[in-house]
Design an enzyme around this catalytic site. Structure first.
Site, short mmCIF file in Angstrom:
data_model
loop_
_atom_site.label_atom_id
_atom_site.label_comp_id
_atom_site.label_asym_id
_atom_site.label_seq_id
_atom_site.Cartn_x
_atom_site.Cartn_y
_atom_site.Cartn_z
CG ASP A 29 7.63 0.99 -13.27
OD1 ASP A 29 8.66 1.95 -13.02
OD2 ASP A 29 8.10 -0.22 -13.43
CB ILE A 30 8.86 6.52 -11.73
CG1 ILE A 30 8.91 7.45 -12.04
CG2 ILE A 30 9.46 5.54 -11.02
CD1 ILE A 30 8.17 8.55 -12.86
CD GLU A 88 10.82 -0.35 -5.58
OE1 GLU A 88 11.11 -0.89 -7.00
OE2 GLU A 88 10.76 0.82 -6.17
CG HIS A 93 2.73 -3.68 -8.84
ND1 HIS A 93 2.83 -3.56 -7.61
CD2 HIS A 93 3.74 -3.76 -9.39
CE1 HIS A 93 4.11 -3.75 -7.36
NE2 HIS A 93 4.61 -3.79 -8.37
CG HIS A 95 6.11 -4.90 -13.69
ND1 HIS A 95 6.95 -3.71 -12.88
CD2 HIS A 95 6.09 -5.39 -12.58
CE1 HIS A 95 7.37 -3.81 -12.11
NE2 HIS A 95 6.96 -5.24 -11.58
P1 5GP Z 1 8.16 -4.50 -7.92
O1 5GP Z 1 7.06 -4.03 -6.45
O2 5GP Z 1 6.52 -4.61 -8.87
O3 5GP Z 1 9.17 -4.82 -7.17
O4 5GP Z 1 8.37 -2.94 -8.45
C1 5GP Z 1 7.29 -1.70 -8.61
C2 5GP Z 1 8.00 -1.11 -9.72
O5 5GP Z 1 6.82 0.40 -8.93
C3 5GP Z 1 9.20 -0.73 -10.13
O6 5GP Z 1 9.71 -0.99 -11.35
C4 5GP Z 1 9.48 0.87 -9.62
O7 5GP Z 1 10.05 1.30 -10.48
C5 5GP Z 1 7.97 1.15 -9.78
N1 5GP Z 1 7.86 2.48 -8.73
C6 5GP Z 1 7.96 2.83 -7.60
N2 5GP Z 1 7.85 3.74 -7.39
C7 5GP Z 1 7.03 4.32 -8.45
C8 5GP Z 1 6.79 5.44 -8.54
O8 5GP Z 1 6.46 6.29 -7.45
N3 5GP Z 1 5.68 5.64 -9.66
C9 5GP Z 1 5.88 4.94 -10.66
N4 5GP Z 1 5.22 5.01 -12.08
N5 5GP Z 1 6.48 4.05 -10.89
C10 5GP Z 1 6.78 3.87 -9.32
#
Ligand code: 5GP
Length: 134
Positions: A29-30, A88, A93, A95
Site C-alpha cells: 500500500d502506497i 477508495e 482488495h 489489506h
Molecule cells: P480502500 O479502498 O480499501 O478504502 O483503500 C484503498 C487503499 O489503496 C488505501 O490504503 C490507499 O493508500 C491505497 N492506494 C490507493 N491508490 C494507490 C496506488 O496507486 N498505489 C498503491 N500501492 N496503493 C494505493
C-alpha cells in the site's frame, strides 16, 4: 476504463510487488498504516469483494494466506491483521497489516515511507514468499 489497481497489476503503473500469479497480485500500500502493509487483489476487476464468484473469492483468500505467512516470517509483528474496506478504490482488495497492538490498524493514521524502505520491505516479503512457495 481499467481501474488503477488493474493498471498496477498489468505493470502500467509502478508498484512495490511482493507476490503474483496469473490470477492475483500483491503489492505494498502506497500509504501504509504500518510498515509492510500489503494489498492483495484479483487481476479480474470486480468492485466489491462479495460479488466475486466463489472460485475467485476462495482463490483470493488463499493468495492472502500465502502472502500473510511470508509477511509474518519477515516483519516484526505479533500477527497479520486483515481488513476489507474498498471505499477508495473500486477494485476488490484485501489489506494485510503487520500488527502488535489493536491500534496498529488505524486507517486514520497513514504513513509515507521512504522509497528505499518500501523497496527493501517489498524485496524481503517477496523473497520469503518465493522461498515458502518454491
Ligand atoms: P480502500 O479502498 O480499501 O478504502 O483503500 C484503498 C487503499 O489503496 C488505501 O490504503 C490507499 O493508500 C491505497 N492506494 C490507493 N491508490 C494507490 C496506488 O496507486 N498505489 C498503491 N500501492 N496503493 C494505493
Amino acid at each position: 476504463m481499467a481501474s488503477i489497481f488493474s493498471k498496477i497489476a498489468a505493470g502500467e503503473i509502478p508498484s512495490y510487488r511482493v507476490a503474483s500469479d496469473d490470477r492475483y497480485y500483491a503489492f505494498l500500500d502506497i500509504n501504509p498504516v504500518a510498515p509492510g502493509h500489503v494489498l492483495v487483489i484479483p487481476r479480474k476487476e470486480v468492485s466489491y469483494i462479495f460479488d466475486l464468484d466463489n472460485e475467485d473469492y476462495i482463490g483470493l483468500q488463499m493468495m492472502a494466506k500465502r502472502v500473510a505467512k511470508a509477511m509474518k516470517a519477515v516483519m516484526p509483528c505479533e500477527r497479520i491483521g486483515v481488513a476489507v474496506i474498498g471505499l477508495e478504490v473500486p477494485h476488490t482488495h484485501i489489506h494485510l497489516i503487520p500488527i502488535t497492538n489493536e491500534g496498529d490498524m488505524n486507517f486514520a493514521n497513514k504513513l509515507s515511507l521512504d522509497p528505499k524502505e518500501m523497496e527493501e520491505i517489498a524485496a524481503r516479503i517477496s523473497a520469503e514468499y518465493d522461498r515458502q512457495n518454491a
